[in-house]
Design an enzyme around this catalytic site. Structure first.
Site, short mmCIF file in Angstrom:
data_model
loop_
_atom_site.label_atom_id
_atom_site.label_comp_id
_atom_site.label_asym_id
_atom_site.label_seq_id
_atom_site.Cartn_x
_atom_site.Cartn_y
_atom_site.Cartn_z
N HIS A 56 0.85 -1.19 0.00
CA HIS A 56 0.00 0.00 0.00
C HIS A 56 0.89 1.25 0.00
O HIS A 56 2.03 1.21 0.48
CB HIS A 56 -0.90 0.01 1.24
CG HIS A 56 -2.06 -0.93 1.15
ND1 HIS A 56 -3.13 -0.90 2.02
CD2 HIS A 56 -2.32 -1.93 0.27
CE1 HIS A 56 -4.00 -1.84 1.68
NE2 HIS A 56 -3.54 -2.49 0.63
N GLU A 58 0.83 3.91 1.79
CA GLU A 58 1.27 4.35 3.12
C GLU A 58 2.46 3.53 3.62
O GLU A 58 3.38 4.07 4.24
CB GLU A 58 0.14 4.20 4.14
CG GLU A 58 -1.12 4.97 3.84
CD GLU A 58 -2.16 4.13 3.10
OE1 GLU A 58 -1.79 3.46 2.11
OE2 GLU A 58 -3.32 4.14 3.52
N CYS A 86 -6.17 1.76 5.90
CA CYS A 86 -6.78 0.49 6.33
C CYS A 86 -6.16 0.05 7.67
O CYS A 86 -5.30 0.74 8.22
CB CYS A 86 -6.54 -0.59 5.27
SG CYS A 86 -4.85 -1.20 5.20
N CYS A 89 -2.26 -0.38 7.47
CA CYS A 89 -1.50 0.87 7.40
C CYS A 89 -1.63 1.66 8.70
O CYS A 89 -0.65 2.24 9.19
CB CYS A 89 -1.98 1.69 6.21
SG CYS A 89 -1.60 0.87 4.64
#
Lengths: 149, 149
Positions: A56, A58, A86, A89
């Site tokens: 991801h 992040e 999410c 993260c």
């Protein structure tokens, strides 16, 4: 005096990252990490390209920022991310002790707020910045994908 | 017939990984990922070495297993990890749709159970395997660190 380096300025940089993800056929989410008005990490979602659920925006930004700083704690840093983080993260952000999180659109299904993921007590979070723009990028992506299938 | 490849066998491999972390001065947590009685990923905590809060054993194992399989979903895989996963790692396991998680000792403060991190509906989780051994490794590490400071 006008400060050119406000939250909107940095969120636009995160949106530019999301657009790079879009062009690669990745779910368009982008992130930047900033300290003292300086961008020290830029990243976009690469889960498909890398075949890796952990890629991801992040997560990559956290790793890159820590690498830049030479330490794993992101004190005095702000993460700008186009969509609410999410659980994974937010869990990483918890460990990083990051000072600020600014997100664009909410993720009501898988975002950390409804999932009740715990952030570090030192972390401030706020959302809704350029919400329409960040959400529209995602919507456009999923409509396009549906039409391809 | 005795099956040499049972949960205890694989947890011992995860403990070996935790011991490698210990030797490096890292919080001693280890993990392996198994499919069809075959270890496809081994990893141990490297957060200090890499200056990276995301470098938990589980995160590295997820990335390595997906790389081995050539796909990001860990269907039919089992993660053996010496300590109950945190929010970040459980969040990553959620995205991976991994079939099974087997952990050693509980982490009552920062583990995913008390943190209520959501796992994928397809994921089974069980714990307490070689609990004393995995917990003792951690305890020994923190006692040693305290005595050094």
């Amino acid at each position: 005096m006008v400060n050119p380096f406000d939250d909107t300025y940095f969120m636009k940089k995160a949106i530019q990252e999301a657009e790079l993800a879009y062009e690669k056929g990745e779910i368009p989410i982008g992130a930047v990490i900033v300290i003292d008005n300086r961008i020290i990490a830029r990243a976009h979602n690469l889960t498909e390209t890398l075949n890796d659920v952990t890629a991801h925006a992040e997560m990559q930004a956290i790793t890159a920022a820590a690498n830049f700083l030479g330490g794993k704690y992101l004190i005095n840093c702000t993460l700008y991310v186009t969509i609410e983080p999410c659980q994974m993260c937010a869990g990483a952000l918890y460990w990083s002790q990051i000072s600020n999180i600014v997100y664009g659109a909410r993720d009501l299904n898988r975002g950390c707020i409804n999932m009740k993921t715990k952030l570090h007590p030192k972390t401030q979070i706020k959302g809704g910045l350029l919400e329409e723009e960040t959400a529209n990028l995602l919507k456009r992506f999923f409509i396009e994908r549906r039409n391809l299938n």
